[in-house]
Design a protein around this motif. Sequence first.
Motif, PDB file in Angstrom:
ATOM      1  N   GLY B  16      -5.384  20.277   1.298  1.00 51.02           N
ATOM      2  CA  GLY B  16      -4.615  19.959   0.303  1.00 51.02           C
ATOM      3  C   GLY B  16      -3.857  18.399   0.652  1.00 51.02           C
ATOM      4  N   THR B  17      -4.394  17.832   1.547  1.00 58.80           N
ATOM      5  CA  THR B  17      -4.169  16.341   1.736  1.00 58.80           C
ATOM      6  C   THR B  17      -5.057  15.471   1.194  1.00 58.80           C
ATOM      7  OG1 THR B  17      -4.989  16.301   4.149  1.00 58.80           O
ATOM      8  CG2 THR B  17      -2.652  17.012   3.854  1.00 58.80           C
ATOM      9  N   PRO B  18      -4.995  14.101   0.992  1.00 59.24           N
ATOM     10  CA  PRO B  18      -5.885  13.220   0.475  1.00 59.24           C
ATOM     11  C   PRO B  18      -7.116  12.969   1.393  1.00 59.24           C
ATOM     12  CG  PRO B  18      -3.818  12.620   0.059  1.00 59.24           C
ATOM     13  CD  PRO B  18      -3.663  13.578   1.017  1.00 59.24           C
ATOM     14  N   VAL B  19      -8.330  12.702   0.887  1.00 58.49           N
ATOM     15  CA  VAL B  19      -9.186  12.223   1.448  1.00 58.49           C
ATOM     16  C   VAL B  19      -9.948  11.041   1.305  1.00 58.49           C
ATOM     17  CG1 VAL B  19     -11.836  12.775   2.089  1.00 58.49           C
ATOM     18  CG2 VAL B  19     -10.364  14.651   1.521  1.00 58.49           C
ATOM     19  N   LEU B  20     -10.120  10.002   2.365  1.00 53.80           N
ATOM     20  CA  LEU B  20     -10.694   8.672   2.095  1.00 53.80           C
ATOM     21  C   LEU B  20     -11.754   8.664   3.033  1.00 53.80           C
ATOM     22  CD1 LEU B  20     -10.410   5.857   1.238  1.00 53.80           C
ATOM     23  CD2 LEU B  20      -9.102   5.371   3.187  1.00 53.80           C
ATOM     24  N   LEU B  21     -13.029   8.440   2.598  1.00 54.64           N
ATOM     25  CA  LEU B  21     -14.118   8.184   3.424  1.00 54.64           C
ATOM     26  C   LEU B  21     -14.468   6.662   3.005  1.00 54.64           C
ATOM     27  CD1 LEU B  21     -16.296  11.401   3.071  1.00 54.64           C
ATOM     28  CD2 LEU B  21     -14.384  11.003   4.510  1.00 54.64           C
ATOM     29  N   ARG B  22     -14.471   5.906   4.150  1.00 49.67           N
ATOM     30  CA  ARG B  22     -14.642   4.368   4.072  1.00 49.67           C
ATOM     31  C   ARG B  22     -16.223   3.866   4.052  1.00 49.67           C
ATOM     32  NH1 ARG B  22     -11.038   1.486   7.795  1.00 49.67           N
ATOM     33  NH2 ARG B  22     -11.881   2.990   9.308  1.00 49.67           N
ATOM     34  N   CYS B  23     -16.664   2.807   3.070  1.00 48.28           N
ATOM     35  CA  CYS B  23     -18.022   2.539   3.041  1.00 48.28           C
ATOM     36  C   CYS B  23     -17.877   0.906   2.578  1.00 48.28           C
ATOM     37  CB  CYS B  23     -18.750   3.276   2.099  1.00 48.28           C
ATOM     38  SG  CYS B  23     -20.497   2.729   1.724  1.00 48.28           S
ATOM     39  N   ASN B  24     -18.626   0.220   3.456  1.00 49.65           N
ATOM     40  CA  ASN B  24     -18.859  -1.089   3.068  1.00 49.65           C
ATOM     41  C   ASN B  24     -20.711  -1.373   2.986  1.00 49.65           C
ATOM     42  OD1 ASN B  24     -16.204  -1.580   4.954  1.00 49.65           O
ATOM     43  ND2 ASN B  24     -16.427  -2.933   3.132  1.00 49.65           N
ATOM     44  N   TYR B  25     -20.692  -2.185   1.988  1.00 53.44           N
ATOM     45  CA  TYR B  25     -22.323  -2.623   1.606  1.00 53.44           C
ATOM     46  C   TYR B  25     -22.581  -4.101   1.809  1.00 53.44           C
ATOM     47  CZ  TYR B  25     -20.889  -4.549  -2.734  1.00 53.44           C
ATOM     48  OH  TYR B  25     -20.286  -5.096  -3.926  1.00 53.44           O
TER      49      TYR B  25
END
Lengths: 115, 119
Positions: B16-25
């Motif tokens: 129920g909480t937000p998801v943030l998966l980080r990616c730099n390219y």
Amino acid sequence: GAGVSQSPSNKVTEKGKDVELRCDPISGHTALYWYRQSLGQGLEFLIYFQGNSAPDKSGLPSDRFSAERTGGSVSTLTIQRTQQEDSAVYLCASSLAGGGGNIQYFGAGTRLSVL
Amino acid sequence: AQSVTQLDSHVSVSEGTPVLLRCNYSSSYSPSLFWYVQHPNKGLQLLLKYTSAATLVKGINGFEAEFKKSETSFHLTKPSAHMSDAAEYFCVVSGASNAGGTSYGKLTFGQGTILTVHP
């Protein structure tokens, strides 16, 4: 079939033996790719076939690895004289065409264990 | 040359909480960017892709990602996590169609982020 099919799903072999892994791409897809997924190295590109062009073999880790694609469809990845470090999941993908923007659809993979 | 860095190897959230998966390219050409998900003992499934049409990309299962060229980022978000979202997520870059050379067509994967969702 509806998706990319790979066989066998699991393969156990002894060090020094040769193995062949098969990939049936989605019908009509002209581009075919092989990748390897291992614990230490993550997901790595191996080889890329596009139509009748010469394949991009830049990801093959050694000359023990080779692949061919017959009739523009089925592909076979061959590993000669297998080593324990070859143990990994080998993934095949196909896309409608080559090029960076095309979606690649993956098979379930072949899990290779070299004893 | 192209490369991808996923900034977190593991992310843990409550349902129920937000998801943030980080990616730099990093890419020498205008990149195509993808997020794939891999559930345990399953194949890779495409979540979404960016190919320059719009910077905010919506994918399946409520996921979306925003392409930020100035930050060379392509972070994956979801407003509310579900237990079924628990899986490994891969940020992927591919060379543009006019790239030529050895980057043409092949995918370069990040190291993956394992998402755990707690009840």
